[in-house]
Design an enzyme around this catalytic site. Structure first.
Site, PDB file in Angstrom:
ATOM      1  N   ALA A  88      51.688  84.524  28.975  1.00  0.00           N
ATOM      2  CA  ALA A  88      51.722  83.365  28.083  1.00  0.00           C
ATOM      3  C   ALA A  88      51.243  83.797  26.696  1.00  0.00           C
ATOM      4  CB  ALA A  88      50.824  82.277  28.637  1.00  0.00           C
ATOM      5  N   GLY A 122      51.814  85.139  33.021  1.00  0.00           N
ATOM      6  CA  GLY A 122      53.046  84.347  33.020  1.00  0.00           C
ATOM      7  C   GLY A 122      54.277  85.226  33.187  1.00  0.00           C
ATOM      8  N   GLU A 171      54.620  85.653  36.800  1.00  0.00           N
ATOM      9  CA  GLU A 171      55.031  84.368  37.393  1.00  0.00           C
ATOM     10  C   GLU A 171      56.530  84.136  37.165  1.00  0.00           C
ATOM     11  OE1 GLU A 171      51.702  82.121  35.465  1.00  0.00           O
ATOM     12  OE2 GLU A 171      51.577  81.223  37.453  1.00  0.00           O
TER      13      GLU A 171
END
Ligand code: NAI
Length: 723
Positions: A61, A106, A109
């Protein structure tokens, strides 16, 4: 930001582009989601390959959203990422992640949302959110256990450890590893799987594995996380979230993940850990008084190094160098130390899944100084004895190449005195590693008065190459870290005189979050180390001027307790007894020692000290404020450039809990006026303890309305001359 280009017929190539690490900002996630949808809508496309730009998949992120450096709040970024991962997973056409460089946070993910994952052999994968006081909140805690099982998922999420591609393959985290071109491999792989059914590849619909002992496993993991977290919230929340993957359906698990994230995100702990994250990046931007700095001073290449003295420190330094692929000449006077290093290198090679020879061939052992001649840089790690080190530096200065950098691992001695013993003072710097040197992430680079920019740049850069965070500090006794430790240890000793016990003081500090209380730490490092330093400084032993009282030195309060223990042969773990009792010499399990309590009673009686009850708050305030007060002095003298430097040193080198940000961050969070007022209070009670006198900088900052810590660095530039 997300390029979609059709390649080779039916394979769509999507490229995530947001240099330097392809961070998933809210805008990038939305863009990529659109690109995925249009590729899926394109009837000529049968399969998608997703890769990152510039040799890396995705670093996670956008941390700038987290730090509030951009207008978009972090939670918006998270929800865009959740939507992206869901869209990728729900795609009707297979999506293959082509991972090179890193897939972190992220980024991983996102890869978990893909139906297949191919990794380059050098790639690293992990979920480091816990190190920022957070958890993976785009489904990572729910998808990962469904893919790799609970034991591995619990460990990876709760520690934030990243894994190599090879380990990822063994765990089942990736489907294939290639040492060739990752895009080529992914395209070829994509063609093979273009027609495979996707139902079982969507992790959200996959039932989690259910080993028979799952309940016990989850319970043990939770208890372990609670114990190890020492008050940190995030590791426990991580385990709770992963546990939900076993106990709740996917969507409810996801909801719990979101709720836990919502609780962590605004917490003081997350803020402290994010401060640490940014602090560790700020400290690389060093500068010297003459204007040289990290930007304008290139480092010299180190293609061959030497280490002198292969004791506790030298052997760890040698291993660090070898692990980084740097050939080392390792010199000792004691032959048996060479064997210890060999064994250590073999163990380390096994840990890194390398052949022992790949490490051993990089080391040349020697008992002769003349073999060092060819090194670009020498790290000296012989006994802490100034005369010995000066002699050695003088000899090195004649026997090494004229451009060889000469570095000392001294913990407190005068780097300028070592430089003065050579014919090249500009090429002398301190490289202060921490024990064990191949494990600890910190390197204090001590810049002497005459150290040249190239010498500083080279030492800083070498630290980075060894995987450490390098912090530049100026030369003074103890530099930054050990200098601040002195008032901290001293306060702890005074507290014993006044009525506390070692276990009481340690318990308070360990409850605060320290890995080890001050007395357990001192038993581990050995009480004789400080004893020798105090003897040399005329504070202990035969060098104390006659007539000096036992509890005073140079007109100030002094506690001889540690010296007395040494005189009784209690040197800590190595002798089986110190502030605590151990199973035997070298033992690790500390138990309170009745002998020590009698000894303290007798000592207090002898000196007319009436023991009193000391509460937790006093232990914390006296130890920690005295330490931070010295930190302020270090800042006002310009020994360290900013609070971030000191906090990085303490978190990475001294076991200060990251969720409390570091000593300077801690006092800023408590409130500078409150800290000043407590120091003034203690100073009134103990007028003969100069370390409790509030520093000029602390007073100044309070008078200026206590500016936030993020402004101190800038303020200090203009302040130093006036303080
Ligand atoms: P140590 O006593 O474990 O090792 C010193 C080694 O140097 C011994 O193996 C000895 O045989 C060797 N040696 C002595 N004179 C030599 C010479 N002339 N040529 C070659 N080898 C020689 O000491 P340790 O703990 O490794 O400390 C080394 C240095 O690192 C000291 O300056 C110490 O202050 C510093 N340091 C120690 C830390 C620790 O936690 N032990 C932490 C950070 C720095």
């Amino acid at each position: 930001m997300a390029q979609y280009s059709r390649v080779r017929g039916s394979v769509a190539l999507l490229r995530l582009t947001n240099p330097p690490v392809n961070a998933l900002s809210a805008a990038v996630s939305r863009d990529l989601e659109r690109a995925v949808r249009s590729a899926c809508a394109d009837s000529a496309v049968r399969v998608l390959v997703l890769r990152g730009h510039g040799g890396t998949f995705c670093g996670g992120a956008d941390i700038r959203e987290l730090a509030g450096l951009v207008d978009v709040p972090f939670r918006v970024g998270v929800s865009s990422l959740v939507a992206l991962v869901d869209a990728v997973e729900a795609a009707e056409k297979p999506v293959v992640a082509a991972i090179e460089g890193v897939a972190l946070g992220g980024g991983l993910e996102l890869a978990l949302g893909c139906h297949f994952r191919i990794a380059h052999g050098q790639a690293r994968l992990g979920l480091p959110e816990v190190t920022l006081g957070l958890l993976p909140a785009a489904g990572g805690t729910q998808r990962l256990p469904r893919l790799v099982g609970f034991p591995a998922a619990l460990e990876l999420v709760a520690t934030g450890r990243d894994v190599s591609a090879e380990e990822a393959l063994a765990l089942g985290l990736v489907d294939h590893v290639t040492d060739g071109d990752v895009e080529e491999a992914a395209v070829e792989f994509a063609r093979r799987v273009a027609d495979e059914p996707l139902a079982s590849r969507r992790l959200s619909t996959r039932p989690p594995p259910r080993p028979a002992d799952l309940d016990t496993l989850l319970q043990v993991a939770l208890e372990r996380a609670q114990r190890r977290a020492r008050g940190a919230l995030a590791p426990v929340a991580c385990v709770q979230a992963v546990r939900a993957a076993a106990t709740l359906p996917f969507t409810q698990g996801l909801q719990l993940e979101q709720e836990l994230m919502a609780a962590l995100l605004p917490s003081n702990q997350a803020r402290a850990m994010q401060y640490c994250f940014f602090a560790q990046r700020i400290v690389g931007k060093w500068s010297l008084p003459g204007g040289a700095n990290w930007r304008n001073s290139p480092a010299r290449a180190v293609s061959r190094a030497a280490v002198i003295g292969l004791g506790t420190m030298g052997r760890g330094i040698a291993v660090s160098l070898v692990r980084a692929g740097i050939p080392v000449v390792a010199m000792e006077t004691d032959e048996k130390q060479l064997r210890v290093v060999t064994a250590m290198l073999e163990r380390e090679a096994a840990k890194q899944r390398r052949s022992p020879d790949s490490y051993l061939q990089l080391v040349q052992f020697t008992l002769e100084r003349r073999d060092l001649g060819d090194a670009d840089l020498v790290v000296e790690a012989v006994f802490e004895d100034l005369a010995l080190k000066k002699r050695l530096f003088a000899e090195l200065s004649s026997s090494c190449r004229p451009d060889t950098l000469l570095c000392s691992n001294t913990s407190a001695l005068d780097v300028d005195a070592l430089a003065a013993a050579t014919r090249r003072p500009e090429l002398v710097v301190g490289m202060h590693f921490f024990a064990p040197a191949h494990v600890m992430k910190l390197l204090e680079v001590v810049c002497g008065a005459r150290s040249s920019p190239v010498a500083v740049a080279t030492a800083m850069q070498l630290g980075k190459r060894l995987g450490k965070v390098s912090v530049a500090v100026a030369n003074c006794p103890g530099f930054a870290g050990n200098r601040m430790l002195k008032p901290y240890v001293e306060q702890a000793s005074f507290l014993l005189e006044e009525g506390a016990t070692p276990q009481q003081v340690d318990a308070v500090l360990e409850d605060f979050g320290f890995a080890m209380g001050v007395f357990r730490m001192s038993d581990l490092s050995g009480l004789d180390v400080g004893w020798r330093v105090r003897e040399e400084a005329g504070l202990a032993g035969p060098t104390v001027p006659p007539g000096e009282s036992a509890r005073r030195r140079h007109g100030c309060r002094y506690s001889p307790l540690a010296d007395l223990l040494c005189e009784h042969g209690r040197l800590g773990q190595k002798t089986g007894r110190g502030w605590y009792l151990y199973e035997g010499p070298g033992g690790r399990a500390a138990t309170p020692d009745p002998w020590l309590h009698d000894f303290l009673d007798q000592y207090r009686r002898r000196h007319g000290l009436r023991p009193r009850r000391i509460d937790q708050q006093e232990v914390l305030e006296r130890c920690l404020y005295a330490l931070a007060n010295e930190g302020f002095r270090i800042l006002e003298e310009g020994v360290a450039a900013g609070p971030e430097d000191i906090d990085t040193i303490y978190v990475l080198g001294y076991g200060w809990p990251a969720h409390r940000g570091g000593p300077m961050y801690h006092v800023a969070a408590v409130g500078l006026p409150a800290v000043l007022s407590r120091l003034e209070h203690f100073r009134r009670l103990h007028p003969d303890v100069p370390q409790l006198r509030p520093s000029a900088l602390l007073r100044h900052l309070v008078a200026e309305g206590s500016p936030p810590i993020s402004r101190w660095r800038e303020l200090l530039k203009g302040l130093r001359s006036q303080l």
